[in-house]
Design a protein around this motif. Structure first.
Motif, PDB file in Angstrom:
ATOM      1  N   GLU A   1       0.913  -0.970  -0.232  1.00 34.13           N
ATOM      2  CA  GLU A   1      -0.002   0.484  -0.110  1.00 34.13           C
ATOM      3  C   GLU A   1       1.058   1.084  -0.045  1.00 34.13           C
TER       4      GLU A   1
ATOM      5  N   VAL B   1       1.372   9.143  -0.053  1.00 37.84           N
ATOM      6  CA  VAL B   1      -0.181   9.741  -0.681  1.00 37.84           C
ATOM      7  C   VAL B   1      -0.428  10.984  -0.481  1.00 37.84           C
TER       8      VAL B   1
ATOM      9  N   SER C   1     -12.679   7.782   0.813  1.00 43.05           N
ATOM     10  CA  SER C   1     -12.194   7.313   1.772  1.00 43.05           C
ATOM     11  C   SER C   1     -10.132   6.264   1.236  1.00 43.05           C
ATOM     12  N   GLU C   2     -10.852   6.404  -0.674  1.00 42.85           N
ATOM     13  CA  GLU C   2      -9.943   6.103  -1.594  1.00 42.85           C
ATOM     14  C   GLU C   2     -10.035   6.606  -2.968  1.00 42.85           C
TER      15      GLU C   2
ATOM     16  N   THR D   1      -5.155   5.774  -4.300  1.00 43.06           N
ATOM     17  CA  THR D   1      -4.662   4.168  -3.907  1.00 43.06           C
ATOM     18  C   THR D   1      -4.001   3.487  -4.759  1.00 43.06           C
TER      19      THR D   1
ATOM     20  N   LYS E   1      -2.672   1.917  -7.611  1.00 44.25           N
ATOM     21  CA  LYS E   1      -2.989   1.297  -9.047  1.00 44.25           C
ATOM     22  C   LYS E   1      -2.308  -0.210  -9.231  1.00 44.25           C
TER      23      LYS E   1
END
Length: 267
Positions: free
Chosen positions: A23, A29, A62-63, A66, A68
Motif C-alpha cells: 500500500e 499519498v 476514503s480511497e 490508492t 494502482k
C-alpha cells in the motif's frame, strides 16, 4: 524445531512482491495528492461551506489516493523471470463539479512513484475514465446537504423541540438558546438504498450525545426522525422526502406539518 531461514530467492521474491503490491505510504499519498491537485487545478480535499465545493474540483473519498495495481502479465514477468519491475503508480478519484454531470467524476493514474516517498521527475497525471457526477464517493467532509437539513429542521422546529428538547437548536446555529446539559446532535448522511445513477439519494439520521467529550457513543442515541435528500439538479434545488417521525411515514415535510396541524401525528 524452528523452520529453516528463507533462502536468497525467497527473500528476493518477497522484496519484489512488496515493491509491486505494498500500500502507498502516508508520505506517498500526500505527495500524489499535492502533485495531482496542482496539475489539475483542484483542491486536495472537499473545501468550502455547504455545497460551494461541489462547483469546483477536488480529490474525494476514503480511497481518493490508492495504489494502482500493475497488470498481471508485467507483474508475473518480473516475479517469475528477469523482467524489469513495472513502475509503482497511484490512482486518484476527483470530483469535477465544473464539468458536465456525465463527466462529473474522474479516475486518474498518477506516477511513476520514485520509491522514496515522492514522484519521479517524469511523473504525469492521466485520465483513465469519466463517470457520472452521481457516482462521486461518500466524503465525510462533504457538507453539501447542510442547507437542506437546516431547512427541514427549521420548518419542523416546533415539533422537533417538543419531541426531542431544546438541543435541536444546535442544528440551526442557535447555540445561545441551548443549555450545556441538553447535549447536541451529530448529523450523519449516507447513501440510501433507493439511490440510482439517475437519482442519487442520501438518508439523513440524527445522533444525540450529551457530553462533548463522549462523541464516540452518539450512535447509541439515534433520534426516531430521519429523511431522504434527493440530489437532482443543482445543490440549491435538492429536496427532502420520505420523512420518518416516531415510526410514522410522510412523503414530504409539508405532509408532516399538515398532519400535525390536524392532530393526527402521534408525538
Amino acid at each position: 524445531a524452528l523452520p529453516p531461514p528463507p533462502d536468497e530467492y525467497s527473500i528476493k521474491r518477497a522484496s519484489a512482491t512488496e515493491w509491486l503490491f505494498a500500500e502507498l505510504t502516508a508520505e506517498e499519498v500526500r505527495a500524489v495528492a499535492v502533485f495531482a491537485a496542482s496539475k489539475l487545478g483542484c483542491s486536495t480535499t472537499y473545501k468550502g461551506p455547504g455545497a460551494a465545493a461541489l462547483h469546483g474540483c477536488f480529490l474525494s473519498g476514503s480511497e481518493a489516493v490508492t495504489l494502482k495495481l500493475p497488470d498481471k502479465t508485467s507483474a508475473l514477468a518480473h516475479l517469475d523471470g528477469d523482467a524489469v519491475a513495472p513502475p509503482r503508480m497511484a490512482q486518484i478519484i476527483v470530483v469535477h463539479g465544473e464539468k458536465p454531470v456525465a463527466d462529473g467524476v474522474g479516475i486518474y493514474t498518477v506516477g511513476p512513484l520514485d520509491g522514496h516517498g515522492g514522484l519521479a521527475k517524469t511523473a504525469s497525471v492521466s485520465l483513465v475514465e469519466s463517470l457520472h457526477f452521481n457516482r462521486r464517493p461518500v466524503d465525510m467532509g462533504d457538507s453539501s446537504t447542510d442547507v437542506v437539513v437546516k431547512n427541514v429542521v427549521s420548518s419542523l422546529q416546533g415539533l422537533l423541540r417538543a419531541s426531542f428538547g431544546s438541543s435541536i437548536s444546535t442544528l440551526l446555529d442557535q447555540p445561545s438558546s441551548v443549555t450545556p446539559a441538553s447535549g447536541q446532535f451529530f448529523v450523519l448522511t449516507s447513501p440510501a438504498v433507493g439511490s440510482t445513477l439517475e437519482r442519487r439519494v442520501s438518508r439523513v439520521v440524527f445522533n444525540w450525545f450529551r457530553d462533548p467529550e463522549q462523541f464516540q457513543i452518539c450512535w447509541m442515541h439515534t433520534l426516531p426522525f430521519s429523511f431522504d435528500i434527493v440530489h437532482v439538479g443543482a445543490p440549491e434545488e435538492w429536496l427532502a422526502e420520505n420523512i420518518t417521525y416516531c415510526g410514522q411515514m410522510f412523503s414530504t415535510v409539508q405532509g408532516l406539518i399538515a398532519a400535525d396541524k390536524q392532530g393526527s401525528v402521534v408525538r
